[in-house]
Design a protein around this motif. Structure first.
Motif, PDB file in Angstrom:
ATOM      1  N   ILE A   9       0.818  -1.222   0.000  1.00  0.00           N
ATOM      2  CA  ILE A   9       0.000   0.000   0.000  1.00  0.00           C
ATOM      3  C   ILE A   9       0.849   1.269   0.000  1.00  0.00           C
ATOM      4  N   SER A  10       1.929   1.245   0.747  1.00  0.00           N
ATOM      5  CA  SER A  10       2.784   2.426   0.824  1.00  0.00           C
ATOM      6  C   SER A  10       3.205   2.938  -0.570  1.00  0.00           C
ATOM      7  N   PRO A  11       3.557   2.038  -1.499  1.00  0.00           N
ATOM      8  CA  PRO A  11       3.922   2.552  -2.831  1.00  0.00           C
ATOM      9  C   PRO A  11       2.790   3.340  -3.485  1.00  0.00           C
ATOM     10  N   VAL A  12       1.546   3.034  -3.120  1.00  0.00           N
ATOM     11  CA  VAL A  12       0.405   3.765  -3.692  1.00  0.00           C
ATOM     12  C   VAL A  12       0.242   5.115  -2.993  1.00  0.00           C
ATOM     13  N   VAL A  13       0.241   5.082  -1.670  1.00  0.00           N
ATOM     14  CA  VAL A  13      -0.035   6.303  -0.893  1.00  0.00           C
ATOM     15  C   VAL A  13       1.083   7.326  -1.071  1.00  0.00           C
ATOM     16  N   SER A  14       2.305   6.842  -1.075  1.00  0.00           N
ATOM     17  CA  SER A  14       3.446   7.771  -1.105  1.00  0.00           C
ATOM     18  C   SER A  14       3.551   8.531  -2.421  1.00  0.00           C
ATOM     19  N   THR A  15       2.889   8.042  -3.458  1.00  0.00           N
ATOM     20  CA  THR A  15       3.002   8.727  -4.748  1.00  0.00           C
ATOM     21  C   THR A  15       2.388  10.127  -4.711  1.00  0.00           C
ATOM     22  N   ASP A  16       1.300  10.267  -3.952  1.00  0.00           N
ATOM     23  CA  ASP A  16       0.668  11.598  -3.956  1.00  0.00           C
ATOM     24  C   ASP A  16       0.515  12.207  -2.573  1.00  0.00           C
ATOM     25  N   ASP A  17       0.890  11.506  -1.522  1.00  0.00           N
ATOM     26  CA  ASP A  17       0.774  12.084  -0.195  1.00  0.00           C
ATOM     27  C   ASP A  17       1.834  11.484   0.733  1.00  0.00           C
ATOM     28  N   LYS A  69      -9.125   8.219  -1.517  1.00  0.00           N
ATOM     29  CA  LYS A  69      -8.428   9.015  -2.527  1.00  0.00           C
ATOM     30  C   LYS A  69      -8.142   8.216  -3.791  1.00  0.00           C
ATOM     31  N   HIS A  70      -7.882   6.931  -3.593  1.00  0.00           N
ATOM     32  CA  HIS A  70      -7.465   6.099  -4.724  1.00  0.00           C
ATOM     33  C   HIS A  70      -8.586   5.203  -5.231  1.00  0.00           C
ATOM     34  N   GLY A  71      -9.803   5.523  -4.825  1.00  0.00           N
ATOM     35  CA  GLY A  71     -10.957   4.796  -5.360  1.00  0.00           C
ATOM     36  C   GLY A  71     -10.992   3.326  -4.991  1.00  0.00           C
ATOM     37  N   VAL A  72     -10.462   3.013  -3.835  1.00  0.00           N
ATOM     38  CA  VAL A  72     -10.398   1.601  -3.420  1.00  0.00           C
ATOM     39  C   VAL A  72     -11.752   1.156  -2.875  1.00  0.00           C
ATOM     40  N   ALA A  89       3.292  12.760   3.214  1.00  0.00           N
ATOM     41  CA  ALA A  89       3.069  13.021   4.646  1.00  0.00           C
ATOM     42  C   ALA A  89       2.132  11.979   5.245  1.00  0.00           C
ATOM     43  N   LEU A  90       1.068  11.662   4.521  1.00  0.00           N
ATOM     44  CA  LEU A  90       0.114  10.663   5.012  1.00  0.00           C
ATOM     45  C   LEU A  90       0.807   9.304   5.117  1.00  0.00           C
ATOM     46  N   ASP A  91       1.574   8.979   4.107  1.00  0.00           N
ATOM     47  CA  ASP A  91       2.300   7.706   4.119  1.00  0.00           C
ATOM     48  C   ASP A  91       3.251   7.646   5.321  1.00  0.00           C
ATOM     49  N   GLY A  92       3.928   8.757   5.554  1.00  0.00           N
ATOM     50  CA  GLY A  92       4.865   8.793   6.692  1.00  0.00           C
ATOM     51  C   GLY A  92       4.145   8.627   8.013  1.00  0.00           C
ATOM     52  N   SER A  93       2.984   9.240   8.116  1.00  0.00           N
ATOM     53  CA  SER A  93       2.218   9.163   9.356  1.00  0.00           C
ATOM     54  C   SER A  93       1.716   7.736   9.609  1.00  0.00           C
ATOM     55  N   ILE A  94       1.266   7.078   8.551  1.00  0.00           N
ATOM     56  CA  ILE A  94       0.788   5.693   8.702  1.00  0.00           C
ATOM     57  C   ILE A  94       1.956   4.780   9.078  1.00  0.00           C
ATOM     58  N   THR A  95       3.065   4.969   8.396  1.00  0.00           N
ATOM     59  CA  THR A  95       4.243   4.146   8.677  1.00  0.00           C
ATOM     60  C   THR A  95       4.679   4.303  10.127  1.00  0.00           C
ATOM     61  N   LYS A  96       4.665   5.546  10.577  1.00  0.00           N
ATOM     62  CA  LYS A  96       5.054   5.817  11.966  1.00  0.00           C
ATOM     63  C   LYS A  96       4.060   5.158  12.933  1.00  0.00           C
ATOM     64  N   GLY A  97       2.791   5.206  12.570  1.00  0.00           N
ATOM     65  CA  GLY A  97       1.767   4.588  13.415  1.00  0.00           C
ATOM     66  C   GLY A  97       2.006   3.097  13.583  1.00  0.00           C
ATOM     67  N   PHE A  98       2.320   2.433  12.485  1.00  0.00           N
ATOM     68  CA  PHE A  98       2.604   0.995  12.574  1.00  0.00           C
ATOM     69  C   PHE A  98       3.841   0.737  13.429  1.00  0.00           C
ATOM     70  N   ASP A  99       4.848   1.563  13.265  1.00  0.00           N
ATOM     71  CA  ASP A  99       6.059   1.392  14.086  1.00  0.00           C
ATOM     72  C   ASP A  99       5.715   1.518  15.571  1.00  0.00           C
ATOM     73  N   GLU A 100       4.878   2.508  15.885  1.00  0.00           N
ATOM     74  CA  GLU A 100       4.483   2.716  17.289  1.00  0.00           C
ATOM     75  C   GLU A 100       3.722   1.509  17.825  1.00  0.00           C
ATOM     76  N   LEU A 101       2.830   0.993  16.991  1.00  0.00           N
ATOM     77  CA  LEU A 101       2.001  -0.136  17.422  1.00  0.00           C
ATOM     78  C   LEU A 101       2.867  -1.370  17.690  1.00  0.00           C
ATOM     79  N   ILE A 102       3.750  -1.649  16.762  1.00  0.00           N
ATOM     80  CA  ILE A 102       4.619  -2.818  16.921  1.00  0.00           C
ATOM     81  C   ILE A 102       5.536  -2.622  18.131  1.00  0.00           C
ATOM     82  N   ALA A 103       6.008  -1.390  18.308  1.00  0.00           N
ATOM     83  CA  ALA A 103       6.908  -1.112  19.439  1.00  0.00           C
ATOM     84  C   ALA A 103       6.181  -1.335  20.767  1.00  0.00           C
ATOM     85  N   LEU A 104       4.938  -0.920  20.837  1.00  0.00           N
ATOM     86  CA  LEU A 104       4.180  -1.087  22.082  1.00  0.00           C
ATOM     87  C   LEU A 104       3.994  -2.568  22.413  1.00  0.00           C
TER      88      LEU A 104
END
Lengths: 511, 346
Positions: B271-279, B339-342, B281-296
């Motif tokens: 999914i990241s390759p899709v999101v990062s193409t046009d946003d 955004k991507h019509g999914v 910041a959003l991709d970075g925020s989601i990635t960070k969220g997953f890192d936080e979740l796994i870290a917890l």
């Protein structure tokens, strides 16, 4: 003459200053950023589902089966809704009081959350949870977060239950309809959030007043109608198994038909009094003047979720720390909330021994349970959970127990409780609203200023020696342990609270 | 067993740190390859377990089904077979948990999650595992619940009291401790055969799956918010002093790491390759969220492995924190999906 001369002398600079001021104002009016349009169209909340279809007139029902409405007809942007912590920058005392209330945690307490989950799971329909969340989580509802797929970002204001903006933007309520029949003008809050905030508000308080002190809102906030919109709950086929409307909670209706309603003693007069118990005692003594100061504690009967004796468990059950609430503030406000809750509960009821007669080998007793201070039934609320019962103990001179009534779950115990039943007539003990087909009282609740006389015929054996001593306790419990065990998976006791006690020697009836 | 657990944890942690793919199609292919790789390992371990169950059943059968006689005559062999089955169960479960977030999230394979790992017996009203299990003696168990947690785990570790046949000193220390027992061989063999059958069926359907954007988004938005439920199961498990029959062989937190790791993998690679193409910041925020979740979850599991004891209150608080992070992630993923019509299925 002197004045005229001075005026002539200052006329030019004064005119110049006036011109500058007018020009500046005109420039500000022309160039100031227009407030962003408020509201979010339903179509702009991705994946928001409307599984219940339109109403009879073809209008979409964004929040059905809750009857809550958005005044603008649109959702709100969560980033533009102030949290109570934002309001606290000026309204500190109100915030501190509210932080200890049950309103503050209406959408956070774990027992509630687990019960909504259990209800939603039972019908495999997350959107049906809107029935509960309309009253418990108006901010989440009006931002479109109560949905199978939640595409709206969380925000501080959305973690609060019934919060500042809920009441302070309410413009219409239908208390007889209940089920969250309230209209909230969150668009006013959104507009206000775009303007001046915090101390800067003092420069132009009119906008803030227009947002939160509009005449329609101010009138509603003084009325019990506002409370009734959520403190009336009627199950029907749209969200339960009921074939005919089942009244599960009727607190407003009880009040409306009571002496208090007729005298104009509103919900706010007691539950928002600075000292609710003192207010109730004043009313009991005939003083109907309202409280000198209104508090935002909304003190009620939930003695469990204010029980500071539980320590950290209480904090967890209350859903953790609210935004802007420190550990010290939390402790202090909960301590006061607990004190006021207990005092209010103790002001509500009384017990009187009405009759004692020896009938052969049997002692006949009549104990009156009195609703002395509640402006609604006793008990009230969702009474499949909130219930009370009478505990009686009869001892003889040697301290031997001749009779002891059973616990709240025993068939012979005098208990005021509703039974929720499913469509097969089986009792539901864990508040599965969506599975409920019928709501039946085991024993009708006691109306305001009313009483219910419970009678006992106690067999006495020949060995009993006088004087006999009677102890009676009216116990109240806010939830059944089954609710916690089944939904929260916690095996924990729910301690009862003693509303009233009676202790007397039965000197007229010695064995 | 403790040693086995300690060995498994790093494997899961490594599995939960997926890299990013350059393109969406490459990422989807990587996810599928990863899933098939672990599916194959699942089948292999289930087959080993079936072999051990056959040996165990043969020893019991050789004594006419008399467990006491079999134990007296073939104690060491029976103990070895029980130990082998438990180890193979843990290995198989480990492989499955690593891909559960993907399997359960893809609509066409979600039913296997109920059958293998997460489904209830037919006596429950929801999430029922829709299959029947035929045992070697011809008995048919109608909708008996998931193979891992409703049948085999309670059976092998003895919390399913109905199928305990004999208390036995498996480790030979002169005492009979918790979990030292012989269990019903007929059920053990039937369930092991079922695990092989259904993990192979999953492999077939997973091989046939045509990776696509809708499924990738659906998997992430349906599985990530389940994290709070898993913490609830952890709280009820015997690891926290509860009485639950399941999640006794190893901490539910290890499963949580596997499942959330699968969600993170699906996001990072597909999914990241899709999101990062046009946003970005959003991709970075989601990635960070997953890192936080796994870290917890990792931090909590590490504390548990070191011997920290958690109260039910702490479990609830940690579960709430994990759930909050998950909901934040999902809201963002859904925004990206819109955004991507999914199309989100389910």
């Amino acid at each position: 003459m002197k004045i005229k001369t001075q005026l002539r002398y200052h006329a030019r600079p004064l005119l110049a200053a006036l011109l500058v001021a007018v020009t500046a104002l005109a420039a500000y009016a022309a160039l100031a950023p227009r407030p962003a349009p408020v509201g979010v169209a339903a179509t702009d909340v991705p994946f928001y589902r409307l599984p219940f279809g339109p109403d009879d007139t073809g209008q979409e029902r964004l929040f059905w089966p809750s009857r809550i409405r958005s005044a603008s007809g649109a959702f709100s942007d969560p980033t533009r809704l102030p949290s109570a912590a934002d309001c606290a920058s000026c309204h500190q005392q109100e915030f501190h009081e509210w932080a200890g209330s049950l309103h503050a945690i209406a959408d956070r307490d774990l027992i509630y959350e687990a019960t909504v989950d259990a209800n939603v799971d039972s019908v495999r329909n997350p959107e049906q949870g809107r029935f509960c969340e309309g009253c418990h989580a108006p901010n989440e509802m009006l931002t479109g977060r109560v949905n199978r797929f939640v595409s709206v970002q969380p925000a501080d204001a959305l973690t609060e239950g019934v919060t500042c903006i809920t009441c302070h933007t309410a413009i219409h309520a239908q208390p007889e309809t209940g089920n969250g029949a309230i209209t909230l003008a969150y668009n006013r809050a959104e507009y206000d959030q775009d303007g001046l905030t915090n101390a800067a508000l003092l420069a132009n308080p009119r906008d803030h007043l227009a947002a939160y002190g509009a005449p329609d809102t101010t009138a509603l906030m003084k009325s019990s109608d506002l409370c009734g919109a959520c403190h009336v709950e009627i199950y029907d086929h749209s969200m339960s198994k009921a074939r005919s409307p089942q009244v599960a909670q009727s607190t407003f209706l009880e009040w409306r038909d009571s002496w208090y309603g007729q005298q104009g003693v509103t919900c706010q007069a007691c539950h928002m009094a600075d000292d609710p118990a003192a207010q109730v005692m004043a009313i009991r003594n005939g003083d109907l003047s309202g409280p000198k100061r209104f508090s935002h504690r909304f003190v009620g009967a939930n003695h469990l979720l204010t029980d500071t004796g539980m320590g950290d468990t209480l904090d967890v059950l209350r859903g953790g720390a609210l935004p802007g609430v420190s550990r010290d503030l939390n402790r202090d406000t909960l301590t006061e909330q607990a004190r006021q809750t207990e005092a209010l509960l103790r002001a509500a009821a009384g017990l009187e021994l009405r009759d004692q007669q020896r009938r052969g080998d049997t002692l006949h007793l009549a104990v009156a349970v009195q609703n002395l201070g509640a402006g609604h039934n006793l008990p009230t609320g969702v009474n499949d959970q909130k219930h009370m019962w009478l505990e009686l103990t009869l001892t003889d001179a040697q301290g031997r127990t001749l009779y002891r009534s059973g616990g709240p779950d025993e068939a012979e115990t005098v208990a005021w409780i509703e039974h929720f039943q499913d469509s097969k007539g089986r009792r539901i003990t864990d508040h599965l609203t969506f599975s409920t087909a019928e709501v039946n009282w085991v024993r009708r609740p006691i109306p305001a200023k009313g009483e219910d006389v419970a009678t006992y015929d106690i067999p006495l054996d020949g060995a009993a020696q006088g004087p006999l001593h009677l102890t009676a306790r009216l116990e109240y419990r806010v939830a059944l342990p089954d609710l916690l065990y089944r939904n929260l998976r916690r095996e924990m006791a729910v301690p009862p609270f003693t509303l009233a006690e009676l202790s007397t020697d039965l000197t007229d009836n010695q064995p | 067993m403790r040693r086995t657990l300690l060995c498994l944890t790093p494997v899961l942690l490594l599995a939960a740190q997926p890299g990013f793919a350059a393109t969406e199609s490459e990422g989807l292919a990587q996810v599928k390859a990863f899933t098939l790789e672990h599916n194959a390992a699942l089948v292999a371990n289930a087959q080993k377990m079936q072999g051990s169950a056959e040996a165990y059943a043969a020893l019991i059968a050789a004594h006419g089904g008399d467990y006491k006689a079999a134990w007296e005559a073939e104690g060491p062999k029976l103990a070895e077979a029980v130990t082998a089955m438990r180890d193979q169960w843990l290995a198989a479960s480990n492989e499955y948990e690593t891909i559960e977030g993907i399997v359960a999230g893809i609509p066409s394979t979600a039913k296997y999650d109920l059958i293998l790992d997460a489904g209830n017996p037919g006596t429950e009203e929801e999430d029922v595992a829709e299959y029947d299990l035929t045992l070697p003696d011809g008995t048919v168990l109608k909708r008996p619940g998931s193979l891992f947690h409703s049948i085999t785990e309670p059976l092998l570790w003895g919390t399913d009291k109905e199928h305990v046949k004999l208390d036995a000193d498996l480790n030979g220390d002169g005492q009979i401790g918790p979990g030292e027992l012989l269990f019903d061989a007929n059920l053990a063999l039937g369930a092991a055969q079922g695990m092989v059958e259904w993990s192979k069926a999953l492999e077939t359907d997973m091989a046939a799956w045509e990776p696509n954007r809708d499924d990738a988004f659906t998997a992430v938005v349906t599985m990530t918010p389940t994290v709070g439920d898993y913490f609830g199961e952890w709280k009820e498990s015997q690891f926290l002093g509860g009485e639950g029959e399941a999640f006794i062989a190893r901490s539910r937190l290890i499963d949580v790491l596997g499942i959330m790791g699968g969600c993170q993998r699906m996001y990072n690679q597909a999914i990241s390759p899709v999101v990062s193409t046009d946003d970005a910041a959003l991709d970075g925020s989601i990635t960070k969220g997953f890192d936080e979740l796994i870290a917890l979850v990792t931090e909590t599991r590490d504390r548990e492995a070191k011997g920290d004891k958690f109260t039910a209150e702490e479990a609830d608080a940690l579960g709430s924190e994990a759930q909050d992070i998950a909901e934040r992630i999902v809201a963002q993923v859904l925004q990206a999906a819109a955004k991507h019509g999914v199309e989100i299925k389910g």
